[in-house]
Scaffold this motif. Structure first.
Motif, short mmCIF file in Angstrom:
data_model
loop_
_atom_site.label_atom_id
_atom_site.label_comp_id
_atom_site.label_asym_id
_atom_site.label_seq_id
_atom_site.Cartn_x
_atom_site.Cartn_y
_atom_site.Cartn_z
N PHE A 140 81.63 64.62 64.98
CA PHE A 140 82.05 65.29 63.75
C PHE A 140 81.01 66.29 63.29
CE2 PHE A 140 82.07 65.62 59.13
CZ PHE A 140 83.38 66.06 58.90
N ALA A 141 79.74 65.92 63.34
CA ALA A 141 78.66 66.81 62.89
C ALA A 141 78.62 68.08 63.73
CB ALA A 141 77.32 66.08 62.95
N ILE A 142 78.75 67.93 65.04
CA ILE A 142 78.71 69.10 65.92
C ILE A 142 79.90 70.01 65.65
CG2 ILE A 142 78.93 69.85 68.33
CD1 ILE A 142 77.34 67.36 69.11
N PHE A 171 89.57 75.56 61.35
CA PHE A 171 88.53 74.66 60.85
C PHE A 171 89.13 73.35 60.35
CE2 PHE A 171 85.53 73.01 57.76
CZ PHE A 171 84.30 73.22 58.37
N ALA A 172 90.21 73.45 59.60
CA ALA A 172 90.87 72.27 59.06
C ALA A 172 91.50 71.43 60.17
CB ALA A 172 91.94 72.68 58.05
N LEU A 173 92.11 72.08 61.15
CA LEU A 173 92.76 71.35 62.24
C LEU A 173 91.77 70.57 63.09
CD1 LEU A 173 95.44 73.94 63.45
CD2 LEU A 173 95.82 71.82 62.18
N VAL A 174 90.53 71.02 63.10
CA VAL A 174 89.48 70.31 63.85
C VAL A 174 88.82 69.25 62.96
CG1 VAL A 174 87.26 70.52 65.02
CG2 VAL A 174 89.05 72.21 65.42
N SER A 175 88.43 69.63 61.75
CA SER A 175 87.62 68.76 60.90
C SER A 175 88.42 67.60 60.30
CB SER A 175 86.99 69.58 59.77
OG SER A 175 86.09 70.53 60.28
N LEU A 176 89.62 67.87 59.81
CA LEU A 176 90.38 66.83 59.11
C LEU A 176 90.77 65.66 60.02
CD1 LEU A 176 92.64 68.89 56.67
CD2 LEU A 176 90.55 67.60 56.16
N PRO A 177 91.28 65.89 61.23
CA PRO A 177 91.57 64.75 62.10
C PRO A 177 90.32 63.94 62.45
CG PRO A 177 92.73 66.70 62.87
CD PRO A 177 91.77 67.15 61.82
N LEU A 178 89.20 64.62 62.69
CA LEU A 178 87.96 63.90 62.99
C LEU A 178 87.51 63.07 61.79
CD1 LEU A 178 85.95 66.62 64.97
CD2 LEU A 178 87.03 64.56 65.89
N HIS A 187 74.26 65.40 56.29
CA HIS A 187 74.28 66.20 55.06
C HIS A 187 72.91 66.80 54.75
CE1 HIS A 187 78.29 64.59 54.49
NE2 HIS A 187 78.45 65.42 53.48
N LEU A 188 71.84 66.13 55.12
CA LEU A 188 70.51 66.73 54.96
C LEU A 188 70.36 67.93 55.89
CD1 LEU A 188 68.22 63.56 54.67
CD2 LEU A 188 68.92 65.13 52.84
N PHE A 189 70.88 67.82 57.10
CA PHE A 189 70.91 68.98 57.99
C PHE A 189 71.74 70.10 57.38
CE2 PHE A 189 73.41 71.31 61.15
CZ PHE A 189 72.39 71.97 61.83
N ALA A 190 72.87 69.73 56.76
CA ALA A 190 73.75 70.73 56.17
C ALA A 190 73.08 71.48 55.02
CB ALA A 190 75.05 70.07 55.69
N VAL A 191 72.13 70.84 54.34
CA VAL A 191 71.37 71.53 53.29
C VAL A 191 70.61 72.70 53.90
CG1 VAL A 191 69.41 71.30 51.73
CG2 VAL A 191 71.17 69.53 51.76
N TRP A 192 69.87 72.42 54.96
CA TRP A 192 69.12 73.49 55.64
C TRP A 192 70.08 74.52 56.23
CZ3 TRP A 192 69.45 74.67 60.90
CH2 TRP A 192 68.56 75.64 61.34
N HIS A 193 71.13 74.05 56.87
CA HIS A 193 72.08 74.93 57.54
C HIS A 193 72.82 75.81 56.54
CE1 HIS A 193 75.73 75.53 60.32
NE2 HIS A 193 74.70 76.13 60.89
#
Length: 238
Positions: free
Chosen positions: A21-23, A48-55, A161-167
């Motif tokens: 999911f993170a990748i 984006f939704a079709l990939v993220s929501l099912p995961l 989510h900590l990675f997402a802060v930097w990203h």
């Protein structure tokens, strides 16, 4: 009990799901400018939704069905006040998690999705409210369940989510440059830090908007439907 006897296959499965999911989620966010240039902002939002929501759905169901796997590290469900504390923390977590994207029409790709540089409402408390909400949610649920499986899941979610802060900061800097640096100087990642340091001022009237009312209604609905959700996911043999 042997040291690794608690490490059930479900622990490793959840770890794989979290990494996948993170990748997918962060990867698609990273290539968003390129993707929108190729297929347009609306179609890329749908992709984006079709990939993220099912995961995300698979993650939620698998977590519910295996949350008590592994070693029971502590058991506080019978302690007076713990249930109320967990519900209060969960409600607070949703306040941070979901108003981060204010324009639901953009989320649904009805309007053209855009990358916004917000400095209002919840952003005055933390520049990355979704990270704060996820940390609070993980603390609440790990406290309540108390198993190694839940602890592993929470650690994976928090690290992502900590990675997402930097990203996220990196992507906003690339898009807005000096304007983002100005907002960054007036906001903080740690909740209320910028307010305490005098770099930011809360304006409570900014919280009087449909997004926050919607989250409040969602929390009440989720509180009512939570037993039904657990029962529904239990019927999925994952």
């Amino acid at each position: 009990m042997k040291f690794f006897e608690w490490l059930t296959p479900s622990h490793l499965t959840m770890l794989g799901l979290l990494v996948g999911f993170a990748i997918a989620h962060s990867g698609l966010a990273a290539v968003r400018p390129w993707g929108e240039e190729k297929i347009g902002a609306r179609l890329y939002r749908v992709l984006f939704a079709l990939v993220s929501l099912p995961l995300a759905t698979v993650l939620i169901i698998y977590f519910f069905n295996h949350r008590y796997d592994g070693l029971q590290l502590w058991q506080v469900q019978g302690v007076v006040g713990v249930r109320s504390l967990v519900w209060v923390l969960s409600a607070i977590s949703f306040i941070f998690l979901y108003p981060a994207t204010f324009n639901l029409l953009e989320v649904a790709a009805i309007q053209k999705p855009q990358v916004h540089l917000f400095e209002t409402g919840i952003i005055r408390i933390s520049r990355h409210p979704q990270m704060v909400g996820q940390v609070i949610w993980c603390i609440a649920h790990t406290l309540w369940v108390g198993t190694t499986f839940t602890l592993l899941t929470s650690m994976g979610l928090v690290l992502h989510h900590l990675f997402a802060v930097w990203h996220g900061d990196r992507r906003l800097l690339a898009r807005y440059g000096e304007a983002f640096e100005t907002v960054k100087a007036r906001t903080s990642v740690i909740p209320f830090l910028a307010v305490i340091q005098g770099r930011q001022t809360l304006k409570w009237q900014e919280f009087l908007r449909p997004a926050y009312l919607g989250v409040t209604a969602f929390v009440l609905l989720f509180w009512w439907a939570h037993p039904l959700l657990l029962q529904a996911t239990a019927n999925v043999n994952w």
